[in-house]
Write an enzyme that holds these catalytic residues in place. Structure first.
Site, short mmCIF file in Angstrom:
data_model
loop_
_atom_site.label_atom_id
_atom_site.label_comp_id
_atom_site.label_asym_id
_atom_site.label_seq_id
_atom_site.Cartn_x
_atom_site.Cartn_y
_atom_site.Cartn_z
N ASP A 196 40.48 70.35 42.43
CA ASP A 196 41.13 70.63 41.14
C ASP A 196 41.71 72.05 41.10
O ASP A 196 42.85 72.26 40.69
CB ASP A 196 40.14 70.50 39.98
CG ASP A 196 39.41 69.17 40.00
OD1 ASP A 196 40.08 68.15 40.20
OD2 ASP A 196 38.19 69.17 39.82
N GLN A 201 22.35 74.41 52.66
CA GLN A 201 21.04 74.47 53.33
C GLN A 201 20.96 75.67 54.27
O GLN A 201 19.91 76.25 54.48
CB GLN A 201 20.82 73.21 54.16
CG GLN A 201 20.69 71.95 53.35
CD GLN A 201 20.52 70.72 54.24
OE1 GLN A 201 20.43 70.84 55.47
NE2 GLN A 201 20.51 69.56 53.63
N GLY A 202 22.11 75.97 54.88
CA GLY A 202 22.16 77.12 55.79
C GLY A 202 21.94 78.36 54.95
O GLY A 202 21.58 78.28 53.78
N ARG A 240 30.96 74.58 65.51
CA ARG A 240 30.93 73.23 64.92
C ARG A 240 32.05 72.30 65.35
O ARG A 240 31.85 71.11 65.52
CB ARG A 240 31.05 73.35 63.40
CG ARG A 240 29.76 73.69 62.81
CD ARG A 240 29.86 73.80 61.33
NE ARG A 240 28.61 74.44 60.97
CZ ARG A 240 28.37 75.01 59.82
NH1 ARG A 240 29.30 75.02 58.89
NH2 ARG A 240 27.22 75.56 59.57
C1 SIN Z 1 24.26 74.20 57.77
O1 SIN Z 1 23.18 74.48 57.28
O2 SIN Z 1 24.38 73.66 58.86
C2 SIN Z 1 25.48 74.52 57.00
C3 SIN Z 1 25.60 75.96 56.80
C4 SIN Z 1 27.03 76.34 56.59
O3 SIN Z 1 27.85 75.49 56.33
O4 SIN Z 1 27.34 77.51 56.78
#
Ligand code: SIN
Length: 528
Positions: free
Chosen positions: A205, A45-46, A272
């Protein structure tokens, strides 16, 4: 002499970036165990991080990457990938890739955790990965063929060189395929944990096949837990992008308290690992957490994917809050590779999440993974075009009968859910030596059943790979007696530069080693 050929295992952004960049006189076969629509890239999504805004620079992007990475990045690799990434963005712009634009027709750059500048390129709002995969797939030439529903069992070696794969097609059964190079682009291992953002086909895998072929795996203790997964009534529905916080979303508890206040200078947009740890503690103290989206304008248009996940979960976005909890997102470690994606086994390459280039260090900066996939796919293509000028292996594919292929795999006598439960309990956001020891023992005491190569199912093979990888991840997490980036030990809560600066934990068939890495040691000098 026939033209050179390569096999790519995987079908996400890294695989397609490589295939699209390969000269047309090299034959490429992409093998995917499901369909090309199933990859982590499709779910991304990012966006793609790259310096573009006036005043931003490669140096600032690098500084944020190193700060997020906890002093464990390889500084030269990171600087090189960030620099080449800029070229990848320019190329996408030249190709009219449909980046989201602002009212002046310029790319609309977003902000995500750990970035001090707006430098995230998006497409389709929160569907950048899907749009990128579709764009790259549309650029493939006739030299690329895709085989879906093919499970690769093993890498084939001749005199220490990787020369092909043993694989099985869902309908036609086992076959061997030879090539001049094999590229693993099969992603990470989200399925090791109960709650994750990954496609469920991601079962480690590629990592375990590379390990079995003699490649080195490194940094497996560094697993990123994304702070905000949409979790409603104990069911996980997927990711709520950090871009939501980049556009004003804030994390609150059931009483409306902002939990990141006073916890980090960057607040809700802290790296994060920091946000996930705070959330983990809050949830353990009995709080329920939400992203307050009341400050995000035009939420449904800007975040169509998340809005649709909310609808599926029965969460009404008009109430202005989405229930969230952290979960597994990304493996920073992987198959150890050089700047061209070459592993330690000749003829074997790894790109994308399956590889460890050193870009991410101990904690990946948001939106650096699609960037890495694009750059490393391109670099590996360039390298292969240089070093595989003429076909060196024998022609190509042949079926194997039961008589020709013999042998068994020792499949663990555990369910996927059992393994995920244990991993989630003991190798999660906070780890302790005691719990890791107990898990290590449990994993090594698991009984196995020998299953003949002709009989083994895709699910059994996946369970085998996950179990093997779980043992390596747990050993690494146990050995690293410090906290750094995404690896947090409650019994060693501080970063220990005296003991661990520049050290990597490396697994190979010969055993486990702690090795000094000069590139990382240099980062430490820049970072500290
Ligand atoms: C996110 O959209 O928060 C994830 C993007 C990423 O993992 O770089």
């Amino acid at each position: 002499m026939s033209s050179p050929s390569v096999i790519v295992i995987g079908g996400g952004a890294a695989a397609l970036s490589l295939a699209a960049a390969m000269p047309e006189d090299i034959q490429i076969t992409l093998l995917t165990k499901s369909t090309t629509g199933r990859s982590n890239s499709m779910l991304a999504q990012g966006g793609i991080a790259s310096f573009h805004q006036t005043g931003d620079s490669a140096a600032e992007h690098l500084a944020d990457t190193l700060a997020a990475g906890g002093g464990h990045n390889d500084v030269n690799m990171a600087a090189g990938i960030i620099k080449d990434g800029k070229r990848m963005i320019e190329r996408l712009l030249e190709q009219h890739f449909p980046f989201d634009l602002d009212e002046h027709g310029e790319p609309q750059l977003g902000r995500e955790g750990g970035h001090h500048r707006n430098r995230i390129f998006h497409a389709g709002g929160d569907a950048t990965g899907k749009m990128l995969v579709q764009h790259l797939a549309g650029r493939l030439q006739e030299n690329v063929s895709v085989m879906e529903q093919v499970t690769v069992y093993e890498l084939l070696l001749e005199q220490g060189r990787c020369t092909g794969v043993l694989a099985s097609h869902e309908e036609t059964g086992l076959f061997e395929m030879r090539a001049d190079a094999v590229i693993i682009a099969a992603g990470g291992c989200g399925s090791l944990f109960s709650r994750h953002t990954n496609d469920t086909t991601l079962t480690g895998d590629g990592l375990m096949m590379a390990y079995a072929a003699g490649a080195e795996l490194t940094d497996l203790e560094f697993i990123q837990f994304h702070p905000t997964l949409l979790v409603h009534e104990e069911v996980c529905y997927g990711l709520v992008s950090e871009a939501v916080r980049g556009e004003g979303g804030v994390i609150r508890d059931e009483n409306g308290r902002r939990i990141m206040s006073g916890r980090h200078a960057m607040g809700d947009l802290a790296p994060r690992d920091v946000v996930a740890r705070v959330m983990h503690e809050e949830i353990r103290s009995g709080h329920s957490l939400y992203i307050d989206i009341s400050g995000c304008s035009h939420f449904a248009e800007r975040f169509p994917t998340i809005s649709s996940l909310c609808e599926t979960a029965g969460v009404d976005i008009h109430e202005g809050r989405i229930p969230v909890a952290p979960g597994m997102h990304f493996l920073m470690g992987g198959i150890r590779v050089n700047e061209w994606g070459e592993s330690t086994v000749p003829g074997l390459y790894a790109i994308g999440e399956a590889a460890c280039t050193g870009l991410h260090g101990a904690n990946r900066l948001a939106s650096n993974s699609l960037l890495e996939a694009l750059v490393m796919g391109n670099r590996a293509a360039q390298r292969i075009a240089q070093v595989v000028p003429a076909r060196i292996t024998d022609e190509s594919t042949h079926s194997l009968s039961a008589q020709e292929r013999d042998g068994c795999y020792e499949v663990p006598h555990i369910t996927l859910e059992e393994l995920q439960w244990h991993m989630s309990k003991s190798v999660s956001i906070q780890r302790s030596g005691e719990e890791l020891q107990a898990l290590y023992r449990w994993l090594h005491e698991v009984q196995t059943d020998p299953i003949h190569v002709q009989k083994i199912t895709k699910e059994q093979l996946e369970r085998l790979h996950l179990w093997q990888l779980a043992k390596l991840v747990t050993a690494s997490a146990l050995l690293r007696e410090e906290s750094r980036g995404a690896h947090y030990r409650t019994d060693f809560p501080a970063r220990d530069d005296a003991g661990w600066k520049g050290k990597q934990i490396i697994h190979s068939r010969d055993g486990i080693q702690i090795r000094e890495n000069e590139g990382i040691a240099q980062t430490w000098n820049v970072y500290s």
